[in-house]
Design an enzyme around this catalytic site. Sequence first.
Site, PDB file in Angstrom:
ATOM      1  N   GLU A  20       0.830  -1.215   0.000  1.00 29.30           N
ATOM      2  CA  GLU A  20       0.000   0.000   0.000  1.00 29.30           C
ATOM      3  C   GLU A  20       0.859   1.257   0.000  1.00 29.30           C
ATOM      4  OE1 GLU A  20      -2.592  -1.036  -1.053  1.00 29.30           O
ATOM      5  OE2 GLU A  20      -4.153  -0.616   0.414  1.00 29.30           O
ATOM      6  N   THR A  44      -5.938   6.776  -5.360  1.00 25.71           N
ATOM      7  CA  THR A  44      -5.950   6.959  -3.903  1.00 25.71           C
ATOM      8  C   THR A  44      -4.991   8.066  -3.480  1.00 25.71           C
ATOM      9  OG1 THR A  44      -6.579   4.674  -3.541  1.00 25.71           O
ATOM     10  CG2 THR A  44      -5.541   5.780  -1.695  1.00 25.71           C
TER      11      THR A  44
END
Length: 299
Positions: free
Chosen positions: A129, A182
């Site tokens: 991530e 994101t």
Amino acid sequence: KKIKVFAPATVANVACGYDVLGFAIDSPGDEVVVELKDEPGVEIVAITGDGGKLPTDTTSNTAGVAMQQLIKKTDYEGGAKVWLHKKMPLGSGLGSSAASSAAGAFAMNQLLDKPFTSAELVPFAMEGERLACGAAHADNVAPALMGGFVLIRSYAPLDIVPIDTPESLYCTVIHPQIEVATKDARQILKKDIPLTDAVTQWGNVAGLIAGLYRKDYGLISRSLQDVVIEPVRSLLIPSFGEIKAASLKAGALGCGISGSGPSIFSLCQHQEVALEIAHIQAKIFADMGVTSETYTSAI
Ligand code: HSE
């Protein structure tokens, strides 16, 4: 030794719980095939379903990074070959990068005879991530690895708490065909929030958890509100307000942005309501000329 694993899509934030709440859904998800090899190093052999967008260089690939992190913490001296089958949209708010990281870490762990528990795999997948969006948030990878609904009580030290949910709880996610990165969706957020908003938000997080444990649907519904993130990010999603209003009117307990968007999730007590809401939402997007996919699953 070779293994094929599936990692599910996840809904992160769950309205009030930015970076601290997430849950797994049944589908879509990613499939990863991993085979051990004698020579060291993780080799991404092929990626399908990404439209050629994802890098096959191991250090730039979320699954590759998660696997390398795991191997580093063991005395395994060999390497692995990886085939990544993306079966979910990228940049959708459904935890696509997380599913690949989770699947890679999970597969590697299985092949090495499980030196780590599912919870212990979370930090490896979090590195995926960090690579994908610049922040090692765990609210997609933790539910992808552990299943169900989870709370990240703390990041330092990492403290992950599985949360019980009522037996009858369903989620509909709609993914409109627009892409939101994101990284960008994190950058536009305000860095400071007024104390009054913080009070509202943490009241809702606590209320949601209490509601899930007490099977109190009224409390769950009242708590599914986000006064911090949604007002900013909803501007990136056309017709968000209309979709939300229609979903609540049709009986959703709550409706909000899934992860960093543009997907929108709705939680419902009954499956029929969840299916009906998927239908209503898809129609709203279709009327605007936006194609969408819907996924309904039990939580
Ligand atoms: N908590 C993360 C965010 C989830 O909202 O940026 C991203 O899927």
